[in-house]
Design a protein around this motif. Sequence first.
Motif, PDB file in Angstrom:
ATOM      1  N   GLN A   1       0.868  -1.053  -0.301  1.00  0.00           N
ATOM      2  CA  GLN A   1       0.164   0.366   0.122  1.00  0.00           C
ATOM      3  C   GLN A   1       0.892   1.198   0.235  1.00  0.00           C
ATOM      4  OE1 GLN A   1      -4.018  -0.216   0.163  1.00  0.00           O
ATOM      5  NE2 GLN A   1      -2.672  -2.107  -0.355  1.00  0.00           N
ATOM      6  N   PHE A   2       0.268   2.225  -0.284  1.00  0.00           N
ATOM      7  CA  PHE A   2       1.339   3.737  -0.556  1.00  0.00           C
ATOM      8  C   PHE A   2       0.249   5.109   0.132  1.00  0.00           C
ATOM      9  CE2 PHE A   2       1.942   1.588  -4.996  1.00  0.00           C
ATOM     10  CZ  PHE A   2       3.704   1.627  -4.416  1.00  0.00           C
ATOM     11  N   LEU A   3       0.679   5.273   0.984  1.00  0.00           N
ATOM     12  CA  LEU A   3       1.161   6.761   1.192  1.00  0.00           C
ATOM     13  C   LEU A   3       1.104   7.967   0.035  1.00  0.00           C
ATOM     14  CD1 LEU A   3       1.611   8.582   4.952  1.00  0.00           C
ATOM     15  CD2 LEU A   3       1.333   9.218   3.020  1.00  0.00           C
ATOM     16  N   LEU A   4       0.244   8.244  -0.680  1.00  0.00           N
ATOM     17  CA  LEU A   4      -0.273   8.865  -1.578  1.00  0.00           C
ATOM     18  C   LEU A   4       0.248  10.756  -1.327  1.00  0.00           C
ATOM     19  CD1 LEU A   4       0.380   8.385  -4.945  1.00  0.00           C
ATOM     20  CD2 LEU A   4      -1.877   9.330  -4.680  1.00  0.00           C
ATOM     21  N   ASP A   5       1.410  11.231  -1.229  1.00  0.00           N
ATOM     22  CA  ASP A   5       1.794  12.388  -1.145  1.00  0.00           C
ATOM     23  C   ASP A   5       1.324  13.341  -2.149  1.00  0.00           C
ATOM     24  OD1 ASP A   5       2.577  15.282  -0.053  1.00  0.00           O
ATOM     25  OD2 ASP A   5       3.804  14.081   1.348  1.00  0.00           O
ATOM     26  N   ILE A   6       0.296  13.749  -1.705  1.00  0.00           N
ATOM     27  CA  ILE A   6       0.494  14.864  -3.160  1.00  0.00           C
ATOM     28  C   ILE A   6       0.881  16.284  -3.449  1.00  0.00           C
ATOM     29  CG2 ILE A   6      -2.355  15.843  -4.486  1.00  0.00           C
ATOM     30  CD1 ILE A   6      -4.014  14.362  -3.135  1.00  0.00           C
ATOM     31  N   ASN A   7       0.521  16.248  -2.291  1.00  0.00           N
ATOM     32  CA  ASN A   7       2.392  18.113  -2.751  1.00  0.00           C
ATOM     33  C   ASN A   7       3.675  16.796  -2.744  1.00  0.00           C
ATOM     34  OD1 ASN A   7       3.566  20.477  -1.493  1.00  0.00           O
ATOM     35  ND2 ASN A   7       4.867  19.029  -0.526  1.00  0.00           N
ATOM     36  N   ASN A   8       4.399  15.988  -2.764  1.00  0.00           N
ATOM     37  CA  ASN A   8       5.008  15.678  -3.084  1.00  0.00           C
ATOM     38  C   ASN A   8       4.985  15.215  -5.192  1.00  0.00           C
ATOM     39  OD1 ASN A   8       6.233  15.612  -0.716  1.00  0.00           O
ATOM     40  ND2 ASN A   8       6.396  13.546  -0.291  1.00  0.00           N
ATOM     41  N   ILE A   9       3.846  14.767  -5.214  1.00  0.00           N
ATOM     42  CA  ILE A   9       4.265  14.735  -6.267  1.00  0.00           C
ATOM     43  C   ILE A   9       3.833  16.374  -7.231  1.00  0.00           C
ATOM     44  CG2 ILE A   9       1.926  13.707  -8.355  1.00  0.00           C
ATOM     45  CD1 ILE A   9       0.967  12.045  -6.270  1.00  0.00           C
ATOM     46  N   TYR A  10       3.082  17.453  -7.313  1.00  0.00           N
ATOM     47  CA  TYR A  10       3.007  18.358  -7.185  1.00  0.00           C
ATOM     48  C   TYR A  10       4.302  18.528  -7.751  1.00  0.00           C
ATOM     49  CZ  TYR A  10       2.273  22.928  -8.680  1.00  0.00           C
ATOM     50  OH  TYR A  10       1.901  24.150  -9.221  1.00  0.00           O
ATOM     51  N   VAL A  11       5.304  18.810  -6.551  1.00  0.00           N
ATOM     52  CA  VAL A  11       6.897  19.511  -6.159  1.00  0.00           C
ATOM     53  C   VAL A  11       7.914  18.154  -7.543  1.00  0.00           C
ATOM     54  CG1 VAL A  11       8.560  19.182  -5.435  1.00  0.00           C
ATOM     55  CG2 VAL A  11       6.809  19.984  -4.204  1.00  0.00           C
ATOM     56  N   SER A  12       7.842  16.704  -7.803  1.00  0.00           N
ATOM     57  CA  SER A  12       8.184  16.621  -8.216  1.00  0.00           C
ATOM     58  C   SER A  12       7.847  16.779  -9.915  1.00  0.00           C
ATOM     59  CB  SER A  12       8.140  14.916  -8.461  1.00  0.00           C
ATOM     60  OG  SER A  12       8.968  14.494  -7.625  1.00  0.00           O
ATOM     61  N   ALA A  13       6.622  17.011 -10.399  1.00  0.00           N
ATOM     62  CA  ALA A  13       6.228  17.320 -11.835  1.00  0.00           C
ATOM     63  C   ALA A  13       6.200  18.518 -11.756  1.00  0.00           C
ATOM     64  CB  ALA A  13       4.346  17.434 -11.957  1.00  0.00           C
ATOM     65  N   ARG A  14       6.461  19.538 -10.948  1.00  0.00           N
ATOM     66  CA  ARG A  14       7.152  20.890 -11.782  1.00  0.00           C
ATOM     67  C   ARG A  14       8.964  20.915 -11.290  1.00  0.00           C
ATOM     68  NH1 ARG A  14       4.977  25.720  -9.566  1.00  0.00           N
ATOM     69  NH2 ARG A  14       7.068  26.566 -10.104  1.00  0.00           N
ATOM     70  N   ASN A  15       9.084  19.987 -11.130  1.00  0.00           N
ATOM     71  CA  ASN A  15      10.917  19.816 -11.020  1.00  0.00           C
ATOM     72  C   ASN A  15      10.705  19.015 -12.511  1.00  0.00           C
ATOM     73  OD1 ASN A  15      10.911  21.364  -8.658  1.00  0.00           O
ATOM     74  ND2 ASN A  15      11.231  19.829  -7.669  1.00  0.00           N
ATOM     75  N   HIS A  16      10.350  18.794 -13.218  1.00  0.00           N
ATOM     76  CA  HIS A  16      10.925  17.019 -14.014  1.00  0.00           C
ATOM     77  C   HIS A  16      10.043  17.740 -15.312  1.00  0.00           C
ATOM     78  CE1 HIS A  16      13.469  15.622 -10.774  1.00  0.00           C
ATOM     79  NE2 HIS A  16      12.557  15.006  -9.920  1.00  0.00           N
ATOM     80  N   ASP A  17       8.826  18.146 -14.699  1.00  0.00           N
ATOM     81  CA  ASP A  17       7.848  18.712 -16.179  1.00  0.00           C
ATOM     82  C   ASP A  17       7.067  17.202 -16.349  1.00  0.00           C
ATOM     83  OD1 ASP A  17       6.833  20.533 -18.046  1.00  0.00           O
ATOM     84  OD2 ASP A  17       8.438  20.376 -19.547  1.00  0.00           O
ATOM     85  N   PHE A  18       6.663  16.601 -15.746  1.00  0.00           N
ATOM     86  CA  PHE A  18       5.616  16.188 -16.493  1.00  0.00           C
ATOM     87  C   PHE A  18       3.979  16.405 -15.748  1.00  0.00           C
ATOM     88  CE2 PHE A  18       7.378  13.400 -11.864  1.00  0.00           C
ATOM     89  CZ  PHE A  18       5.838  14.159 -11.577  1.00  0.00           C
ATOM     90  N   ALA A  19       2.337  15.969 -15.761  1.00  0.00           N
ATOM     91  CA  ALA A  19       1.881  15.810 -15.254  1.00  0.00           C
ATOM     92  C   ALA A  19       1.488  15.554 -14.087  1.00  0.00           C
ATOM     93  CB  ALA A  19       0.911  15.486 -16.509  1.00  0.00           C
ATOM     94  N   PRO A  20       1.241  15.864 -13.304  1.00  0.00           N
ATOM     95  CA  PRO A  20       0.706  15.339 -12.124  1.00  0.00           C
ATOM     96  C   PRO A  20      -0.268  14.635 -11.876  1.00  0.00           C
ATOM     97  CG  PRO A  20       0.349  17.592 -12.267  1.00  0.00           C
ATOM     98  CD  PRO A  20       0.807  17.238 -12.747  1.00  0.00           C
ATOM     99  N   GLN A  21      -1.492  14.723 -12.884  1.00  0.00           N
ATOM    100  CA  GLN A  21      -2.498  13.967 -12.878  1.00  0.00           C
ATOM    101  C   GLN A  21      -2.391  11.952 -13.238  1.00  0.00           C
ATOM    102  OE1 GLN A  21      -5.207  15.123 -11.187  1.00  0.00           O
ATOM    103  NE2 GLN A  21      -5.991  12.837 -11.697  1.00  0.00           N
ATOM    104  N   GLU A  22      -1.379  12.854 -13.736  1.00  0.00           N
ATOM    105  CA  GLU A  22      -1.103  10.905 -14.993  1.00  0.00           C
ATOM    106  C   GLU A  22      -0.567  10.393 -13.917  1.00  0.00           C
ATOM    107  OE1 GLU A  22       2.075   9.618 -18.291  1.00  0.00           O
ATOM    108  OE2 GLU A  22       2.099  11.527 -18.032  1.00  0.00           O
ATOM    109  N   PHE A  23       0.624  10.940 -12.695  1.00  0.00           N
ATOM    110  CA  PHE A  23       0.939  10.183 -12.329  1.00  0.00           C
ATOM    111  C   PHE A  23      -0.665   9.362 -11.193  1.00  0.00           C
ATOM    112  CE2 PHE A  23       4.255   9.819  -8.732  1.00  0.00           C
ATOM    113  CZ  PHE A  23       4.358   8.683  -7.896  1.00  0.00           C
ATOM    114  N   ILE A  24      -0.990  10.339 -10.330  1.00  0.00           N
ATOM    115  CA  ILE A  24      -1.714  10.332  -9.756  1.00  0.00           C
ATOM    116  C   ILE A  24      -3.272   9.105 -10.070  1.00  0.00           C
ATOM    117  CG2 ILE A  24      -3.620  10.750  -8.855  1.00  0.00           C
ATOM    118  CD1 ILE A  24      -2.308  13.637  -8.289  1.00  0.00           C
ATOM    119  N   ASP A  25      -3.966   9.000 -11.448  1.00  0.00           N
ATOM    120  CA  ASP A  25      -4.653   8.725 -12.656  1.00  0.00           C
ATOM    121  C   ASP A  25      -3.984   7.059 -12.078  1.00  0.00           C
ATOM    122  OD1 ASP A  25      -6.357   9.943 -12.719  1.00  0.00           O
ATOM    123  OD2 ASP A  25      -6.117  10.464 -14.757  1.00  0.00           O
ATOM    124  N   ALA A  26      -2.657   6.874 -12.451  1.00  0.00           N
ATOM    125  CA  ALA A  26      -1.665   5.453 -12.761  1.00  0.00           C
ATOM    126  C   ALA A  26      -1.931   4.207 -11.505  1.00  0.00           C
ATOM    127  CB  ALA A  26      -0.319   5.672 -13.049  1.00  0.00           C
TER     128      ALA A  26
END
Length: 281
Positions: free
Chosen positions: A172-197
């Motif tokens: 199981q995962f603890l999904l940190d949505i802020n961490n996803i957003y931070v990484s998405a901004r830093n690496h130029d990917f869509a955060p929603q794509e991460f969450i949906d996967a």
Amino acid sequence: MKNTPPPFVGFGLGLRTCYFEEILDTEPNVDWFEIISENYFVSGGKPWHYLSQIKERYPIVMHGVSMSIGSTSDVNFDYLAKLKKTIERVQPLWVSDHLCFSSLGEFNSHDLLPMPYTEESLDHLSQRLSIVQDYLQRPLILENVSSYLTYEVSEMSEWAFLAELHKRTQCQFLLDINNIYVSARNHDFAPQEFIDAIPESAIAQIHLAGHSDFGSHIIDTHDQPICDEVWQLFEQFAKARMPVNTMIERDDNFPSFKEIMAELEQARGLAPASWSKHEYA
């Protein structure tokens, strides 16, 4: 080790020393509190004095910051023994730590470093997770970390890596949505794509937190209010998914308790009505 999502118990806060007295005095409308595991490895002192009273009134979960499960060093059974002893004393609803490495041998980075996303890493983490869970005799929930670099050797995206790790281990995962957003901004990917996967069956908890924005990059400092973009990601998640235990996390530059409670109420307000129904008794 059977890994299934814990029951939905509602909306929680990170338990921090500056709020101890106010929590006991006011008994706020918080469904559960999360403690930093390592802060309670000692036998007594102020943290235990207050935790013993707070856990009589609220469910508690434990969140570690220094397991370094992804390290290639030998498993640190001294650390695990302290963690297991603390688990037995606290009796938390669930236990989590970070999907990362922070140490190698005698070296400790004092940071949560991302894994290379490779088949070799998947095999390594699957084995380590099995060892840790067998020792603790309970599931370990893993949090996605924020990142500021990528590896040339990575063979897949972070979200594909997490989905595959869940498929192999049912972790199981603890999904940190802020961490996803931070990484998405830093690496130029869509955060929603991460969450949906990430499969719904893989998500046990959510963290919502703030960060520091430096324009060209952002740093996961957990010392600022939650930004609008993270709130929007959470709202989209909540509308599309079954209820998930959700927590406001703050680690520095602490606001008044009233302000952090306002963020908790904002999270409640963004979630559908079905998220207010508790299964915990």
